[in-house]
Design an enzyme around this catalytic site. Sequence first.
Site, PDB file in Angstrom:
ATOM      1  N   GLU A 233      45.766  59.453  34.978  1.00  0.00           N
ATOM      2  CA  GLU A 233      46.065  59.322  36.295  1.00  0.00           C
ATOM      3  C   GLU A 233      47.088  60.800  36.701  1.00  0.00           C
ATOM      4  OE1 GLU A 233      48.253  56.563  38.616  1.00  0.00           O
ATOM      5  OE2 GLU A 233      46.099  55.832  39.177  1.00  0.00           O
TER       6      GLU A 233
ATOM      7  N   HIS B 102      36.622  48.934  12.768  1.00  0.00           N
ATOM      8  CA  HIS B 102      35.371  48.242  12.536  1.00  0.00           C
ATOM      9  C   HIS B 102      34.432  48.287  13.810  1.00  0.00           C
ATOM     10  CE1 HIS B 102      36.830  46.760   8.899  1.00  0.00           C
ATOM     11  NE2 HIS B 102      38.005  46.478   9.479  1.00  0.00           N
TER      12      HIS B 102
ATOM     13  N   LYS C  83      39.499  53.503  47.531  1.00  0.00           N
ATOM     14  CA  LYS C  83      40.095  52.267  48.365  1.00  0.00           C
ATOM     15  C   LYS C  83      39.828  52.268  49.691  1.00  0.00           C
ATOM     16  CE  LYS C  83      44.459  52.894  45.682  1.00  0.00           C
ATOM     17  NZ  LYS C  83      45.909  53.044  45.804  1.00  0.00           N
TER      18      LYS C  83
END
Length: 544
Positions: free
Chosen positions: A352, A383, A512
């Site tokens: 960000e 893994h 947004k």
Amino acid sequence: MTLDASPAWQALQVHCDSGLGTMAMSRLFKDDGNRTDKFSHEFDDIYIDYSKNRITEETLSLLFDLAEQQDLSGWIHKLLSGEKVNDTEGRPALHTALRANHQFVTGYAEEVQDKVDEQLANMAVIVEKIRTGHWRGFSGKAITDVVNIGVGGSDLGPLMITNSLQTIKSPVNLHFISSIDGSQTSNLLGKLKQETTLFILASKSFTTIDTLSNAETAIDWLEEVIVDKQEIYSQHFIGVSTKPDMMTEWGIPPENQLIFWDWVGGRYSLWSAIGLPIALQIGMEKFRELLDGARIMDEHFGTEPYERNLPVILGLIDVWNINFLNIQKKAILPYDARLKYLPSYLEQLVMESNGKSVNRDGQQVGYKTCPVLWGEVGPNAQHAFYQLLHQGTQKVMCDFVALKIRDDFDPSSHSDKNESLKAQHGLALANCFAQSRVLMLGDDAIPDSLKSSFDSPFKHYPGNQPSNTILMKEISPKTLGMLIALYEHKTFVEGVIWEINSFDQWGVELGKLIAKETRAALQDTKLAEQFDSSTKGLIEKVMS
Ligand code: F6P
């Protein structure tokens, strides 16, 4: 002149093209037995080995020239003294003032110290009241569960630190709700009791729909048993925001409000009242140790010459890897499961801050900036995605984070459990060091005695993947403060070199806005007519 045409950049390019761009790191180690002495540094409780990078002393020296050319020391001064380094929003980025404790501050940073003290004192009162059972719910019972409702910087810092310090037992159970879909909220509330639950509504802007919608659901849940609305807000809600008026309007009384200021970026806010869940878990004294740890790193960053300055060195090495060695991915790999949320926290902090392609003058940059950063608890990731690190087609730089000692058991006791835990710590370290070694050496790590069994194209390890190993003395409030401040400043260093503003986040705004429009179309499908066919089709699908 653009950065990539500048003399210091060009000098690095020539240096890269003259050999290091293709050189095997194993050769650098063979050629210089003292390599690690030259490319490692210990500062207080943190030791960093950055020798497993394709660098020489000349590389570092040319990177320091680049830092000088970009006036890095001037920018560090501007940051720490509270100049308006966040130029698109016209404000300082003064997270360092939150932990300065009247020491090591100049300029505007000094002026705000009293405000910071006042909020810390307000926070201490609330923390004491809740931790000692004096904060009562509507029925008169003490609070047992505290739920932080926040997202991004109003969630990830407290979540990461409280999880990291889980061995410090909290007198109240802490929970975190962030996601807008409400599934976390519904799942958690089913397990809690209204009369003993307190919510922290944490939002810098107090406009984030994710947080406000979760808070509304919490209110509905409280209303199931609490008749008097006033009691809901006065006994079951605390607000933390830069917007006291909006908190009051929402219903939170002033005495339940903690405030911070617009000069604290969301992703840099765990040091402010946003850190309330941390202080509730570990107490104010230890919260101050966290702040102290960060301040120790701030002083280091602000005073050490480039040659011994850890955030500067690590930031410049990332620039080298990204812009000259063309490595665009970074993995964060902690070797202690308590640091599980460190990668998520750094995803926001780093991407960000620096995930930008326009410089401070509004010009498109012609070079790469922030890498894609992700991570996982290292032993688990071994893994899962380490296959790609060892044999994939992507170049990835890694930060291994390990602990010198484990503090969550008594190493001097010889009980069977302690012996097993000691052995497990040894296993974690062995895996951490083995992985960075194999990533660096590739096939050269295969012992001679085993070479024949690796004689297959499917068992070929190219190696040459760079890494840093950050060895912390232990997990404590102080070492965590140091570690997080190290990453904050390293991120800033990279932003300065790339000439971008690391403190705004315009990239998240359009989404947004469009979500609001889309929400309206989900309620009235006619509004979707003007949308693209994909979005319109999805809306029609869910509405059918
Ligand atoms: O949308 C991104 C963002 O603005 C982050 O920068 C911030 O940390 C997060 O949302 C939450 O914002 P707020 O604390 O204002 O609710």
